[in-house]
Every structure is written in structure tokens, then in C-alpha cells.
Scaffold this motif. Sequence first.
Motif, PDB file in Angstrom:
ATOM      1  N   LEU A 119       0.822  -1.205   0.000  1.00  0.00           N
ATOM      2  CA  LEU A 119       0.000   0.000   0.000  1.00  0.00           C
ATOM      3  C   LEU A 119       0.859   1.259   0.000  1.00  0.00           C
ATOM      4  CD1 LEU A 119      -3.055   0.401   0.018  1.00  0.00           C
ATOM      5  CD2 LEU A 119      -2.967   0.612   2.502  1.00  0.00           C
ATOM      6  N   PHE A 120       2.064   1.161   0.556  1.00  0.00           N
ATOM      7  CA  PHE A 120       2.940   2.333   0.632  1.00  0.00           C
ATOM      8  C   PHE A 120       4.223   2.151  -0.184  1.00  0.00           C
ATOM      9  CE2 PHE A 120       0.076   2.918   4.126  1.00  0.00           C
ATOM     10  CZ  PHE A 120      -0.154   4.278   4.114  1.00  0.00           C
ATOM     11  N   SER A 121       4.126   1.270  -1.182  1.00  0.00           N
ATOM     12  CA  SER A 121       5.249   1.120  -2.113  1.00  0.00           C
ATOM     13  C   SER A 121       4.776   1.038  -3.566  1.00  0.00           C
ATOM     14  CB  SER A 121       6.070  -0.131  -1.768  1.00  0.00           C
ATOM     15  OG  SER A 121       5.268  -1.295  -1.809  1.00  0.00           O
ATOM     16  N   VAL A 125      -3.207   1.945  -7.023  1.00  0.00           N
ATOM     17  CA  VAL A 125      -4.049   0.973  -6.327  1.00  0.00           C
ATOM     18  C   VAL A 125      -5.344   0.851  -7.118  1.00  0.00           C
ATOM     19  CG1 VAL A 125      -5.314   0.413  -4.217  1.00  0.00           C
ATOM     20  CG2 VAL A 125      -3.097   1.554  -4.067  1.00  0.00           C
ATOM     21  N   GLY A 126      -5.638  -0.349  -7.571  1.00  0.00           N
ATOM     22  CA  GLY A 126      -6.855  -0.544  -8.342  1.00  0.00           C
ATOM     23  C   GLY A 126      -6.883   0.256  -9.632  1.00  0.00           C
ATOM     24  N   GLY A 127      -5.705   0.501 -10.184  1.00  0.00           N
ATOM     25  CA  GLY A 127      -5.631   1.214 -11.452  1.00  0.00           C
ATOM     26  C   GLY A 127      -5.659   2.726 -11.355  1.00  0.00           C
ATOM     27  N   VAL A 128      -5.702   3.270 -10.122  1.00  0.00           N
ATOM     28  CA  VAL A 128      -5.699   4.727  -9.950  1.00  0.00           C
ATOM     29  C   VAL A 128      -4.481   5.123  -9.111  1.00  0.00           C
ATOM     30  CG1 VAL A 128      -8.201   4.867 -10.112  1.00  0.00           C
ATOM     31  CG2 VAL A 128      -7.138   4.623  -7.867  1.00  0.00           C
ATOM     32  N   THR A 129      -4.134   6.392  -9.172  1.00  0.00           N
ATOM     33  CA  THR A 129      -2.971   6.887  -8.432  1.00  0.00           C
ATOM     34  C   THR A 129      -3.132   6.663  -6.936  1.00  0.00           C
ATOM     35  OG1 THR A 129      -2.573   8.586 -10.102  1.00  0.00           O
ATOM     36  CG2 THR A 129      -1.542   8.907  -7.955  1.00  0.00           C
ATOM     37  N   ASN A 130      -2.091   6.174  -6.304  1.00  0.00           N
ATOM     38  CA  ASN A 130      -2.098   5.902  -4.868  1.00  0.00           C
ATOM     39  C   ASN A 130      -1.871   7.204  -4.099  1.00  0.00           C
ATOM     40  OD1 ASN A 130      -1.812   4.978  -2.272  1.00  0.00           O
ATOM     41  ND2 ASN A 130      -0.175   3.527  -2.725  1.00  0.00           N
ATOM     42  N   ALA A 131      -2.962   7.810  -3.649  1.00  0.00           N
ATOM     43  CA  ALA A 131      -2.865   9.098  -2.960  1.00  0.00           C
ATOM     44  C   ALA A 131      -2.194   8.983  -1.594  1.00  0.00           C
ATOM     45  CB  ALA A 131      -4.260   9.704  -2.793  1.00  0.00           C
ATOM     46  N   LEU A 132      -2.174   7.782  -1.015  1.00  0.00           N
ATOM     47  CA  LEU A 132      -1.582   7.611   0.307  1.00  0.00           C
ATOM     48  C   LEU A 132      -0.074   7.873   0.296  1.00  0.00           C
ATOM     49  CD1 LEU A 132      -3.417   4.439   1.689  1.00  0.00           C
ATOM     50  CD2 LEU A 132      -3.839   6.837   2.263  1.00  0.00           C
ATOM     51  N   LEU A 133       0.555   7.710  -0.857  1.00  0.00           N
ATOM     52  CA  LEU A 133       1.997   7.928  -0.926  1.00  0.00           C
ATOM     53  C   LEU A 133       2.371   9.381  -0.655  1.00  0.00           C
ATOM     54  CD1 LEU A 133       3.047   5.739  -3.992  1.00  0.00           C
ATOM     55  CD2 LEU A 133       3.290   5.223  -1.554  1.00  0.00           C
ATOM     56  N   GLY A 134       1.425  10.283  -0.799  1.00  0.00           N
ATOM     57  CA  GLY A 134       1.701  11.687  -0.526  1.00  0.00           C
ATOM     58  C   GLY A 134       1.520  12.070   0.926  1.00  0.00           C
ATOM     59  N   HIS A 135       1.052  11.145   1.762  1.00  0.00           N
ATOM     60  CA  HIS A 135       0.826  11.442   3.174  1.00  0.00           C
ATOM     61  C   HIS A 135       2.123  11.281   3.952  1.00  0.00           C
ATOM     62  CE1 HIS A 135      -3.810  10.906   3.039  1.00  0.00           C
ATOM     63  NE2 HIS A 135      -3.331  11.305   1.865  1.00  0.00           N
ATOM     64  N   THR A 136       2.255  12.029   5.012  1.00  0.00           N
ATOM     65  CA  THR A 136       3.526  12.073   5.743  1.00  0.00           C
ATOM     66  C   THR A 136       3.322  11.930   7.250  1.00  0.00           C
ATOM     67  OG1 THR A 136       3.443  14.484   6.008  1.00  0.00           O
ATOM     68  CG2 THR A 136       4.482  13.624   3.995  1.00  0.00           C
ATOM     69  N   LEU A 137       4.439  11.724   7.940  1.00  0.00           N
ATOM     70  CA  LEU A 137       4.498  11.777   9.400  1.00  0.00           C
ATOM     71  C   LEU A 137       5.664  12.687   9.759  1.00  0.00           C
ATOM     72  CD1 LEU A 137       3.626  10.824  12.231  1.00  0.00           C
ATOM     73  CD2 LEU A 137       5.250   8.927  11.992  1.00  0.00           C
ATOM     74  N   PHE A 138       5.358  13.819  10.387  1.00  0.00           N
ATOM     75  CA  PHE A 138       6.380  14.829  10.707  1.00  0.00           C
ATOM     76  C   PHE A 138       7.172  15.220   9.456  1.00  0.00           C
ATOM     77  CE2 PHE A 138       6.135  12.351  14.809  1.00  0.00           C
ATOM     78  CZ  PHE A 138       5.319  13.279  15.453  1.00  0.00           C
TER      79      PHE A 138
END
Length: 230
Positions: A119-121, A125-138
Motif C-alpha cells: 500500500l505504501f510502495s 491501487v486498483g488502477g488509480v494513483t495511490n494518494a496515500l503515498l503523498g501522506h507524511t508523518l512529521f
Amino acid sequence: MFPFTLLDAPMSGAYHLVAALAGAVHPLLGGASTAAAIMLFTAAVRLLLHPLVRAQVRAERARAALQPEVDRLRRRHRDQPERLQRELVALHRRHGVPMFAGCLPTLLQLPFFSVTYRLFSSPTVGGVTNALLGHTLFGVPLGAHLFGSLGGSGVLVFAGLAALLAVVAALSSVWLARTTPATAPAGRLLRLLPFGTVLAAAVLPLAAGLYLLTSTTWTLVERAALRRRG
């Protein structure tokens, strides 16, 4: 095509679940909401596996009660390994106790951990851009690796994660030393295994490291509570 479908379906489900959890906690946690969502997802997985862990602890308690007899057989047949193995199998079968610690809860976690890793590599996902990759921690992307292009803040985040994992690993090792006889099969090795999470976090995405931290902390607290109750 079949392997892709088999892996992509749970990944899409996890994607929407993590996104929904992140949206739910965003008013409280802001930019850390997705990291918190990963930890909540991990806790949900562990809660789902809790009945199996309870059964595993009961089996471990029964094996501990047999340990004096196991030690006696090891002394008696130390020069006859095949005879010793037969006697150990017969002993455990006679008492209805499995010989080895149940590994089913750990094995069942692997698909969930694999989904979190992908999910983070994965860029899609499902043929669409993985928006979670743009999320951050600090400020550090959740898909970042320690040995990637990180600034000072990234190294500090991974160092903090490694320190927390090391603390949990040390506590887990102490707990195992108290509850696993040194004469048990691979007893000493089992006490070193928790420290493998520190090494794993160095090569995995930050999100996968958060999964490991949550899961190992859950294991430590869960087993302590079950042992105390039992």
C-alpha cells in the motif's frame, strides 16, 4: 492476471479502509492522521486474531506444565535422538498438548503486513494513483525508506521509530526469558527474534515500520494480560 487480481482486491479494500480511518481522525490529529490510521488498522487486525492468541497461550501454559517431564526425557535419552523424539511426541500426544508453540496468529498476520507494505510502495491501487503515498508523518512520506533521499528530519523520524521498536523488543525479550525455559527448543533464539523488527524497520517503508511497532506492542501487552489472567 490472476495473481494481480488476487493481491489487488485486498489492497484496494485496505486502501479505502485506511483512507476512511485517516479521514475520521484528521480533525484531531491533522497531518499525522494517516500514520494513526495505519496503527488503528493494525490494532483491528490484532483484535481479529485475539481468539487464536488466547488458544496459543493456553497451549503454551500446558507445555510449560510438561517441561519437567520433557527435561527428564532429554537427560535419559540424550544419546538417542530418535528415541528421544519418539518419547517427546508420545508424551505430548498423551496429554493432548501440541509440541511447538502455535504460529498461526503470526502466519495470519503476514498477508495484512504484505498489504500494508504494498500500500505504501505501489504507485497505483486498483488502477488509480495511490494518494496515500503523498501522506507524511512529521514531514516524512509514509512510503519513504531510511536509506532513501531523506533529510535530517527523516533520519530523526526513523531513529525515533527504531528506538521505540528497540524498547518494545527489549521488554519482549525479558518477558520471553521469564516465560520460556532456556532448555526449550530454540529458547535462546526466540529471545533474540524481537530485535529483528529494528533491523526490518531500516529497510521497510515508514508505514510498514509503524505496523511493526503497533503489532509488537500489542503482542507484549496482550500476552502479559493473558498470562496474568491465566
